[in-house]
Design an enzyme around this catalytic site. Structure first.
Site: not given
Length: 276
Positions: A18-20, A67, A154, A161, A192
């Site tokens: 929905s974004r990015g 979700d 991070y 990742k 973003s």
């Protein structure tokens, strides 16, 4: 949208679309006239807006609220794809989230969520995608340069990742007989909402101090990442599998002492000219 989609054109599922980057990819794929499944977690209005944009560009689309942080959510997402589209050509694991904290401050629930939101949806999603890819297909996971470099706060996300990139290699081998290619796209500093949030963490260096170290001299755009994913989903990438393509403007290849910090004696010269 009810009923199964027409069988012409490719059917692509993007989590967090929905974004990015997810939205940019959805609109990129829409131009090829296929069907794009827009997965979202909460904002139905935003997801339906993306569906509308897809259709304006000549594609077809439908939104599915699920979700993917939960096992049930992943299953319900693919159940909806099976019901409405009947098959799948591409699965892009894009949704991600984690707590940005120093390792000594990471709690068990932070670790649990990092796994549940980033790694598990990719693996379970790939398992479900294979069942719907009766004509072969493509799977792409979004990674980040925190998988190969260490930087403040991070660790919880970067480690997930890195695990995703390892799973990509194993999946590429096991899914090859099904004619399914599996790859990852590793993004650097991408302009973003997530980048703004990360550099808003108290104590984080100014973003400009990092940008000046990037050989390209700027952050990447969500469209540049989306274009790379679209390439891996396209016919031209048919012989690429088990790989991670890095989209970072050269950030991951530089190391101290940085070119940007060198004195005038070591300043890089202007581009050479043939008539000089």
């Amino acid at each position: 949208m009810t009923g199964r989609q027409q069988q012409g054109g490719k059917v692509s599922l993007i989590t967090g679309a929905s974004r990015g980057i997810g939205r940019a990819l959805a609109l990129t794929l829409a131009r090829d006239g296929g069907t794009v499944v827009v997965n979202y977690k909460k904002n139905a209005e935003l997801a339906e807006k993306v569906v509308g944009e897809i259709e304006e560009l000549g594609g077809r689309g439908f939104a599915v609220r699920a979700d993917v942080e939960t096992v049930e959510g992943v299953r319900s997402l693919f159940d909806a794809v099976a019901e409405k589209a009947g098959r799948l050509d591409a699965f892009v694991s894009n949704a991600a989230a984690a707590a940005f904290k120093n390792i000594v401050d990471v709690k068990p629930h932070h670790l649990d969520r990092s796994y549940a939101m980033n790694l598990r949806p990719f693996v379970l999603g790939a398992q479900e995608a294979v069942k719907l890819m009766d004509r072969g297909g493509r799977i792409v996971a979004l990674s980040s340069y925190g998988s190969i470099r260490a930087y403040p706060t991070y660790a919880a996300l970067g480690a997930m990742k890195a695990a995703i990139e390892a799973w990509v290699r194993y999946m590429a081998v096991e899914f090859a007989p099904y004619r399914i290619n599996v790859n990852a796209v590793n993004g650097g500093l991408i302009d973003s909402d997530s980048l703004e949030f990360f550099y808003g963490v108290p104590g984080m260096p100014e973003m400009e101090s990092v940008l000046e170290k990037i050989p390209a001299g700027r952050p990447g755009s969500v469209q540049e990442v989306a274009d790379t994913v679209a390439f891996l989903l396209g016919e031209g990438a048919g012989y690429i599998t088990g790989q991670t393509l890095v989209v970072d403007g050269g950030l991951s290849v530089v190391a101290p002492p940085y070119f940007a910090d060198a004195g005038p004696e070591l300043a890089l010269p202007p581009r050479p000219r043939r008539d000089a």
